[in-house]
Write an enzyme that holds these catalytic residues in place. Sequence first.
Site, PDB file in Angstrom:
ATOM      1  N   VAL A 100       0.861  -1.185   0.000  1.00  0.00           N
ATOM      2  CA  VAL A 100       0.000   0.000   0.000  1.00  0.00           C
ATOM      3  C   VAL A 100       0.892   1.229   0.000  1.00  0.00           C
ATOM      4  O   VAL A 100       1.897   1.281   0.718  1.00  0.00           O
ATOM      5  CB  VAL A 100      -0.930   0.030   1.234  1.00  0.00           C
ATOM      6  CG1 VAL A 100      -1.828   1.272   1.192  1.00  0.00           C
ATOM      7  CG2 VAL A 100      -1.771  -1.235   1.316  1.00  0.00           C
ATOM      8  N   CYS A 101       0.540   2.212  -0.816  1.00  0.00           N
ATOM      9  CA  CYS A 101       1.239   3.495  -0.828  1.00  0.00           C
ATOM     10  C   CYS A 101       2.735   3.288  -1.116  1.00  0.00           C
ATOM     11  O   CYS A 101       3.106   2.535  -2.005  1.00  0.00           O
ATOM     12  CB  CYS A 101       0.992   4.190   0.507  1.00  0.00           C
ATOM     13  SG  CYS A 101       1.390   5.951   0.558  1.00  0.00           S
ATOM     14  N   THR A 102       3.601   3.915  -0.353  1.00  0.00           N
ATOM     15  CA  THR A 102       5.039   3.813  -0.588  1.00  0.00           C
ATOM     16  C   THR A 102       5.621   2.462  -0.172  1.00  0.00           C
ATOM     17  O   THR A 102       6.816   2.232  -0.339  1.00  0.00           O
ATOM     18  CB  THR A 102       5.790   4.937   0.147  1.00  0.00           C
ATOM     19  OG1 THR A 102       5.410   4.932   1.523  1.00  0.00           O
ATOM     20  CG2 THR A 102       5.471   6.296  -0.461  1.00  0.00           C
TER      21      THR A 102
END
Length: 232
Positions: A100-102
């Site tokens: 998720v995300c970075t």
Amino acid sequence: MNILIYVYNGITMLDAIGPYEVLRNIDGAEVNFVAEKIGSITADSGFIDLNVKHTIDDYSEADILLIPGSTISFMKEMKNKNVLNWIKDIDKTTKWTTSVCTGSLILATTGLLRGLKATSHWKSIQLLTDYGVIPTKDRIVEQGKYLTAAGVSSGIDMALYLSYQLVGEKETRAIQLTIEYDPDPIFDSGNLSKADKATKHLAEKKLSKVAFKSLGLIGMMNHAKGILKMMK
């Protein structure tokens, strides 16, 4: 079904907790948070702690591995050879490896995404190119067994998609209702393509503020190269 969520100091808590609330409702699923050390993990906000009871050394296999992101601390994890090696070893056993995300940048550093498409938070997505990954500005990107989700809240969407792949539509619809996930935001500015210049500028200021708070001056100096690239 054994699901591991790797956590570390400075994570964006919703990156981990959002998917957790979906995945824990899958029948037969056992979800565990794991870190390098047992104890308290502090979010990038500095206000929320997660008490982790399992270390990465406790697990050598998993059905699903999830790697959450952070505002800036993911850069430290990208240099953590112990964690990166563990991810590569666990990946050999997984049915799905997700982020998720970075978190996708941590995953990219292992080399597992090389030559594949992936997504990340809009502010850092171009960093994927440094690791031979093709940045793709979709909310969820599926490449074989690899699932990457864009920024923060997209982890919920990714987890619901994963649930659908694992247990089908009927149970996933019920899980979505269980957590009453029926997004209807007051403004339509949750995607970079929909945000005006002023909104983007203010969002960038807020991200920078959290980054400085998360690492402090010394940390910012240590990660200056990556941070400058993110801020372009």
